[in-house]
Design an enzyme around this catalytic site. Structure first.
Site, PDB file in Angstrom:
ATOM      1  N   GLY A 139       0.821  -1.195   0.000  1.00 11.57           N
ATOM      2  CA  GLY A 139       0.000   0.000   0.000  1.00 11.57           C
ATOM      3  C   GLY A 139       0.860   1.252   0.000  1.00 11.57           C
ATOM      4  N   CYS A 140       0.248   2.381  -0.340  1.00  8.21           N
ATOM      5  CA  CYS A 140       1.003   3.630  -0.481  1.00  8.21           C
ATOM      6  C   CYS A 140       1.464   4.178   0.873  1.00  8.21           C
ATOM      7  CB  CYS A 140       0.186   4.658  -1.244  1.00  8.21           C
ATOM      8  SG  CYS A 140      -1.502   4.892  -0.643  1.00  8.21           S
ATOM      9  N   PHE A 141       0.534   4.339   1.831  1.00  7.38           N
ATOM     10  CA  PHE A 141       0.953   4.770   3.165  1.00  7.38           C
ATOM     11  C   PHE A 141       1.896   3.746   3.780  1.00  7.38           C
ATOM     12  CE2 PHE A 141      -2.493   8.029   4.173  1.00  7.38           C
ATOM     13  CZ  PHE A 141      -1.584   9.041   4.452  1.00  7.38           C
TER      14      PHE A 141
END
Length: 328
Positions: A139-141
């Protein structure tokens, strides 16, 4: 494979933000041969009808059909949709899969219909990725936070962490919702999913891979009034001097071409439109503060997926990913 060999590729979910970024990268990747771009709702339309910046760049059309004669398949679909897609479409075992959803990131869900997915964070699992047949892209975060914490975890020095992070509107995907309207988002900031963000599980899984006695992670994300990018500030108690901490980080990332330690404060414009993660460290009293910045659609999604593809096919990690930041 040789540096001139072509990888025949398919993209599913190619009308969305991550699918569009995948197209933009692969059209310029010297080893990529795009066999098809799949979108049922846009079938028959040229891709530039959805991704307007690709007018004049390609004549590829969306299709509702899947081609079996490919080497790898990118799944740029929403959470829950990747598992549903694989359940309803028979993909030959020889075809490598790189999934950008969260469906296969956790160990408990990493096996599906005979396929075993490797968590695709190169700065953590590079050797496993090189041998993998299937990748669960992070995921990005999760990417931004992990890259800020992994060196401490590797040294067994990670203690309780407090983190805040702000993300652009593209992080919420292309589907329209109240908090993605321009009139709501502009000149506005809002916290959401305090201490309960869905990426916490994959972050903790990675930290425990390096430091079995994992410290608590307290994370509050924010919606920002910009389109793309993630900026995270984390802090933890540390006995390290700033010099020792910087050395620890530089040693950890010396063989990872996209993560860099900056002696100066970092900002989003340094990383947006690139596959980089930039990290800056500060020491304030007994606290080590870690700032990390990435582009949520590139290092946080499609760029990292192509980085994983390069590793899976024996290409130099940076191939096709030498991108230009928007500095002003």
């Amino acid at each position: 494979m040789g540096n001139n060999a072509k990888i025949k590729l398919g993209i599913v979910g190619s009308a969305g933000y991550t699918g569009g970024e995948m197209l933009r990268i692969l059209l310029r990747h010297p080893n990529a041969d795009i066999a098809f771009v799949h979108s049922r709702s846009n079938a028959g339309q040229p891709v530039y009808k959805v991704h307007g910046d690709l007018l004049g760049e390609t004549d590829i059309h969306f299709t509702s059909e899947l081609e079996g004669d490919i080497d790898a398949l990118f799944l740029c679909v929403g959470h829950g949709e990747a598992k549903a897609f694989l359940a309803s479409n028979k993909i030959e075992e020889k075809i490598k899969i790189i999934d950008l959803s969260q469906d296969f990131r956790l160990a408990k869900s990493a096996e599906f219909e005979g396929r075993k997915f490797v968590y695709g964070l190169p700065e953590l699992n590079k050797e496993q990725i090189q041998q993998a047949q299937n990748i669960a892209n992070p995921g990005c975060f999760a990417t931004a936070i992990q890259l800020g914490l992994l060196p401490l975890a590797k040294a067994g020095l990670l203690k309780e962490v407090h983190a805040t992070g702000i993300t652009g509107s593209t992080g919420a995907g292309q589907k329209l919702q109240g908090t993605s309207h321009f009139s709501w988002r502009v000149n506005n900031v809002q916290a959401y999913k305090s201490l309960s963000h869905q990426h916490l599980n994959e972050i903790m899984q990675s930290i425990q891979q390096l430091q079995s006695e994992a410290a608590r992670l307290n994370f509050i994300p924010w919606r920002g009034d910009f389109a793309r990018g993630i900026y995270v500030s984390s802090y933890t108690q540390s006995d390290l001097s700033l010099e020792a901490a910087c050395s620890l980080y530089e040693i950890y990332y010396k063989d990872h071409p996209f993560t860099h330690i900056s002696k100066d404060m970092v900002d989003l414009k340094q990383v947006v439109n690139t596959n980089k993660c930039l990290i800056h460290l500060e020491k304030v009293d007994d606290k080590l503060v870690i700032h990390s910045a990435i582009d949520n659609l590139l290092k946080g999604a499609s760029g990292q997926a192509v980085q994983n593809m390069n590793l899976m096919f024996g290409l130099p990690e940076q191939t096709g990913l030498q991108l230009k930041a928007s500095s002003f």
